[in-house]
Design a protein around this motif. Structure first.
Motif, PDB file in Angstrom:
ATOM      1  N   TYR A 136       0.836  -1.307   0.062  1.00 38.27           N
ATOM      2  CA  TYR A 136       0.044  -0.074  -0.086  1.00 38.27           C
ATOM      3  C   TYR A 136       0.812   1.449  -0.101  1.00 38.27           C
ATOM      4  CZ  TYR A 136      -3.134  -3.673   1.612  1.00 38.27           C
ATOM      5  OH  TYR A 136      -3.748  -5.129   1.419  1.00 38.27           O
ATOM      6  N   PRO A 137       1.587   1.510  -0.989  1.00 39.63           N
ATOM      7  CA  PRO A 137       2.293   2.884  -1.047  1.00 39.63           C
ATOM      8  C   PRO A 137       1.706   3.899  -1.395  1.00 39.63           C
ATOM      9  CG  PRO A 137       2.400   1.616  -3.252  1.00 39.63           C
ATOM     10  CD  PRO A 137       1.742   0.936  -2.087  1.00 39.63           C
ATOM     11  N   THR A 138       2.117   5.078  -0.578  1.00 40.14           N
ATOM     12  CA  THR A 138       1.316   6.364  -0.817  1.00 40.14           C
ATOM     13  C   THR A 138       2.119   7.368  -2.060  1.00 40.14           C
ATOM     14  OG1 THR A 138       2.450   7.265   0.895  1.00 40.14           O
ATOM     15  CG2 THR A 138       0.792   6.357   1.426  1.00 40.14           C
ATOM     16  N   HIS A 139       3.268   6.903  -2.405  1.00 39.96           N
ATOM     17  CA  HIS A 139       3.785   7.888  -3.504  1.00 39.96           C
ATOM     18  C   HIS A 139       4.682   7.104  -4.355  1.00 39.96           C
ATOM     19  CE1 HIS A 139       2.915  10.568  -0.107  1.00 39.96           C
ATOM     20  NE2 HIS A 139       2.873  11.530  -1.197  1.00 39.96           N
ATOM     21  N   ASP A 140       4.569   7.379  -5.597  1.00 42.84           N
ATOM     22  CA  ASP A 140       5.298   6.645  -6.557  1.00 42.84           C
ATOM     23  C   ASP A 140       6.830   7.100  -6.587  1.00 42.84           C
ATOM     24  OD1 ASP A 140       6.113   8.993  -8.135  1.00 42.84           O
ATOM     25  OD2 ASP A 140       4.724   8.648  -9.688  1.00 42.84           O
ATOM     26  N   PRO A 141       7.696   6.560  -7.413  1.00 42.31           N
ATOM     27  CA  PRO A 141       9.309   6.555  -7.296  1.00 42.31           C
ATOM     28  C   PRO A 141       9.769   8.189  -7.543  1.00 42.31           C
ATOM     29  CG  PRO A 141       8.659   4.876  -8.625  1.00 42.31           C
ATOM     30  CD  PRO A 141       7.463   5.517  -8.481  1.00 42.31           C
ATOM     31  N   HIS A 142       8.816   9.028  -8.156  1.00 38.11           N
ATOM     32  CA  HIS A 142       9.017  10.513  -8.260  1.00 38.11           C
ATOM     33  C   HIS A 142       8.608  11.249  -6.983  1.00 38.11           C
ATOM     34  CE1 HIS A 142       8.504   8.465 -12.478  1.00 38.11           C
ATOM     35  NE2 HIS A 142       9.767   8.536 -12.158  1.00 38.11           N
ATOM     36  N   GLY A 143       7.858  10.790  -6.204  1.00 38.72           N
ATOM     37  CA  GLY A 143       7.285  11.245  -5.073  1.00 38.72           C
ATOM     38  C   GLY A 143       5.882  11.882  -5.215  1.00 38.72           C
ATOM     39  N   ASP A 144       5.275  11.435  -6.216  1.00 37.69           N
ATOM     40  CA  ASP A 144       3.755  11.912  -6.783  1.00 37.69           C
ATOM     41  C   ASP A 144       2.800  11.050  -5.746  1.00 37.69           C
ATOM     42  OD1 ASP A 144       4.538  14.050  -8.600  1.00 37.69           O
ATOM     43  OD2 ASP A 144       4.887  12.408 -10.009  1.00 37.69           O
ATOM     44  N   PRO A 145       1.958  11.580  -5.228  1.00 40.36           N
ATOM     45  CA  PRO A 145       0.945  10.755  -4.526  1.00 40.36           C
ATOM     46  C   PRO A 145       0.151   9.830  -5.459  1.00 40.36           C
ATOM     47  CG  PRO A 145       0.092  12.990  -4.880  1.00 40.36           C
ATOM     48  CD  PRO A 145       1.552  12.988  -5.451  1.00 40.36           C
ATOM     49  N   ILE A 146      -0.171   8.555  -4.716  1.00 44.13           N
ATOM     50  CA  ILE A 146      -0.875   7.562  -5.608  1.00 44.13           C
ATOM     51  C   ILE A 146      -2.498   7.765  -4.938  1.00 44.13           C
ATOM     52  CG2 ILE A 146      -1.336   5.104  -5.745  1.00 44.13           C
ATOM     53  CD1 ILE A 146       1.534   4.728  -5.212  1.00 44.13           C
ATOM     54  N   PRO A 147      -3.336   8.108  -5.737  1.00 39.23           N
ATOM     55  CA  PRO A 147      -4.727   8.210  -5.425  1.00 39.23           C
ATOM     56  C   PRO A 147      -5.071   6.935  -4.982  1.00 39.23           C
ATOM     57  CG  PRO A 147      -4.563   8.828  -7.857  1.00 39.23           C
ATOM     58  CD  PRO A 147      -3.389   8.321  -7.263  1.00 39.23           C
ATOM     59  N   ASP A 148      -5.971   6.899  -3.806  1.00 34.85           N
ATOM     60  CA  ASP A 148      -6.511   5.473  -3.137  1.00 34.85           C
ATOM     61  C   ASP A 148      -7.801   5.013  -4.154  1.00 34.85           C
ATOM     62  OD1 ASP A 148      -8.904   7.014  -2.448  1.00 34.85           O
ATOM     63  OD2 ASP A 148      -8.361   7.388  -0.473  1.00 34.85           O
ATOM     64  N   LYS A 149      -8.367   3.949  -3.427  1.00 36.13           N
ATOM     65  CA  LYS A 149      -9.369   3.381  -4.382  1.00 36.13           C
ATOM     66  C   LYS A 149     -10.375   4.254  -4.530  1.00 36.13           C
ATOM     67  CE  LYS A 149      -8.903  -1.339  -1.961  1.00 36.13           C
ATOM     68  NZ  LYS A 149      -9.661  -2.506  -1.761  1.00 36.13           N
ATOM     69  N   PHE A 150     -10.712   5.094  -3.890  1.00 36.89           N
ATOM     70  CA  PHE A 150     -11.694   5.863  -3.975  1.00 36.89           C
ATOM     71  C   PHE A 150     -11.646   7.296  -4.940  1.00 36.89           C
ATOM     72  CE2 PHE A 150     -12.066   3.762   0.096  1.00 36.89           C
ATOM     73  CZ  PHE A 150     -13.007   3.229  -0.184  1.00 36.89           C
ATOM     74  N   GLY A 151     -10.354   7.236  -5.319  1.00 36.24           N
ATOM     75  CA  GLY A 151      -9.636   8.392  -6.088  1.00 36.24           C
ATOM     76  C   GLY A 151      -9.322   9.663  -5.240  1.00 36.24           C
ATOM     77  N   ASP A 152      -9.210   9.345  -3.801  1.00 36.97           N
ATOM     78  CA  ASP A 152      -8.735  10.728  -3.158  1.00 36.97           C
ATOM     79  C   ASP A 152      -7.071  10.546  -2.948  1.00 36.97           C
ATOM     80  OD1 ASP A 152     -11.504  11.315  -2.761  1.00 36.97           O
ATOM     81  OD2 ASP A 152     -11.622   9.940  -1.001  1.00 36.97           O
ATOM     82  N   ILE A 153      -6.707  11.722  -2.960  1.00 37.09           N
ATOM     83  CA  ILE A 153      -5.156  11.951  -3.106  1.00 37.09           C
ATOM     84  C   ILE A 153      -4.946  12.816  -1.645  1.00 37.09           C
ATOM     85  CG2 ILE A 153      -3.493  13.331  -4.110  1.00 37.09           C
ATOM     86  CD1 ILE A 153      -4.298  12.667  -6.763  1.00 37.09           C
ATOM     87  N   LYS A 154      -3.898  12.193  -1.044  1.00 35.63           N
ATOM     88  CA  LYS A 154      -3.369  13.053   0.049  1.00 35.63           C
ATOM     89  C   LYS A 154      -2.323  14.067  -0.509  1.00 35.63           C
ATOM     90  CE  LYS A 154      -2.282   9.771   3.614  1.00 35.63           C
ATOM     91  NZ  LYS A 154      -1.282   8.909   4.145  1.00 35.63           N
ATOM     92  N   LYS A 155      -2.624  15.278  -0.083  1.00 38.82           N
ATOM     93  CA  LYS A 155      -1.702  16.627  -0.544  1.00 38.82           C
ATOM     94  C   LYS A 155      -0.969  16.763   0.269  1.00 38.82           C
ATOM     95  CE  LYS A 155      -4.491  18.391  -4.018  1.00 38.82           C
ATOM     96  NZ  LYS A 155      -5.355  19.314  -4.335  1.00 38.82           N
ATOM     97  N   THR A 156       0.343  16.909   0.051  1.00 38.91           N
ATOM     98  CA  THR A 156       1.557  17.225   0.722  1.00 38.91           C
ATOM     99  C   THR A 156       1.883  18.751   0.575  1.00 38.91           C
ATOM    100  OG1 THR A 156       3.090  16.302  -0.804  1.00 38.91           O
ATOM    101  CG2 THR A 156       2.379  15.041   1.083  1.00 38.91           C
ATOM    102  N   ASP A 157       2.386  19.224   1.585  1.00 44.92           N
ATOM    103  CA  ASP A 157       2.769  20.665   1.532  1.00 44.92           C
ATOM    104  C   ASP A 157       4.181  20.886   0.917  1.00 44.92           C
ATOM    105  OD1 ASP A 157       3.766  19.619   3.606  1.00 44.92           O
ATOM    106  OD2 ASP A 157       3.342  21.247   5.025  1.00 44.92           O
TER     107      ASP A 157
END
Lengths: 222, 222
Positions: B121-142
């Motif tokens: 269950y990774p939250t970010h891809d190898p470039h640091g971009d966030p991975i949307p969850d099953k519902f399409g929601d994205i964790k925003k980082t500052d």
DNA sequence: ATACAAATTTAGATTAATCTAAAAATAGTT
DNA sequence: AACTATTTTTAGATTAATCTAAATTTGTAT
């Protein structure tokens, strides 16, 4: 460049023609791909123009060596992905076909080589079908249909001919899997059914249809 | 059914419009997809008809919630596959984009859920971009651009804006990776370059271009 | 307010893959 | 050898996605 559609035609010609050894009819291709024969004629002309197939009107199609290489690559990818799905992602053997049908078209040599490594260089897919190597070569096994095994002979299940979900689930239900030892207890002339014993314990009767869709490797007589 | 091409348009609208929050121009879509604006107009009309987009001529396009869900799914798949390629198949972060571009279109809910599980269950891809969850929601980082970090402030590298192979290789060469601690030693008004210190040891000068393509999370001042 | 440049859309054409219906070739049977 | 049934091909049309070139709309600057 080769299109996805072309790849599917080439693969079909390869498989209908026993890994590219036989000439196949446009009609049989149409049936597998669920298209019309006229569409097949058009595509086959294009494949011939592009150097992937040999084609003479009314005489059927076969693959050139270039076509065979492409087909073997697609089949290799399909089967490796099937192993991946079963070994790494908890799929059952009756669930993998449609997804592998999509994955087989992904283009990346490194991807498929690394996948091969991750899976520890498997030689057969979850249905017992052989996986072509990097060069497109296939290890042939001397498998026969269970139907052709004589009374009181034993064989090891090494593959299935029908890979439909319903057939595979039937096998699961009756504990028949790749590697199962099958003894032909008796045969019934009346309806060509047979009684078999699985792994030395469960005894059951199977229909001709089942016997004709299960591949076994015959064991030396005891 | 949704075609592969439609999916690519939807994804582009999603990403250009900051995960579906903004309206985007046909021209910008054309640029990303390397097509002509007239082609985009046609497609965008179709997407609107099918209920994936809101479109008024000359006024740009946005996604409906239905469109956003599709886009988030595609992006989720793209990024999960990227993690897979790096974590399981020994790819480097500059090699994964094109392959993920193909893999993102594979259709199978079970496949993507199992992949998610395999990767823990990774939250970010190898470039640091966030991975949307099953519902399409994205964790925003500052995250902010390194360029906007002031002198003598420190940040942790959390992503890249430019994901081109050449930029990523440049970062590799200079030992800048996700998680690296970066201190802005000094800034040069003349050409907007800056001197940075990486992980408390290596000091180097970077151009404005580099600073504008690296995301950092600012650390509390010491 | 007008005029111009830039962005966008429309109209008409092209390509790949498909279809239907009709024509042609092949193969089997008497 | 001739007839017929089956298979295969041809001809012409259709759909999705694209293009070019011309027309329209928008926004900006005088």
């Amino acid at each position: 460049m080769i299109t996805l559609t072309e790849e599917n035609y080439i693969k079909t010609i390869y498989q209908l023609g026993r890994y590219g050894t036989l000439t196949v009819s446009t009609n049989s291709i149409a049936e597998v791909l669920e298209t019309k024969a006229s569409s097949v004629t058009d595509m086959v002309k294009k494949l011939a123009e592009k150097g992937y197939a040999n084609y003479k009107r009314y005489q059927g199609v076969s693959l050139t060596s270039k076509g065979k290489k492409i087909a073997a690559d697609v089949v290799r990818k399909h089967r490796l992905w099937e192993v991946f799905l079963v070994e790494k992602l908890n799929f059952t053997w009756d669930e993998v076909h449609d997804i592998a049908e999509q994955l087989e078209h992904i283009k990346s040599e490194k991807l498929i080589n690394e996948l091969d490594k991750l899976l520890d260089y498997p030689t057969h897919d979850p249905h017992g079908d052989p996986i072509p190597d990097k060069f497109g070569d296939i290890k042939k096994t001397d498998k026969i249909l269970l139907f052709n095994l004589s009374e009181s002979s034993t064989g090891v299940c090494v593959g299935v001919k029908d890979t439909s979900s319903s057939f595979l689930k039937y096998l699961d239900k009756h504990q028949i899997a790749l590697g199962s030892k099958i003894l032909v207890v008796s045969r019934e002339d009346f309806d060509d059914s047979m009684v078999i014993e699985i792994n030395g314990s469960v005894k059951m009767s199977i229909s001709q249809t089942v016997a004709n869709n299960l591949f076994v490797k015959e064991e030396a007589n005891t």
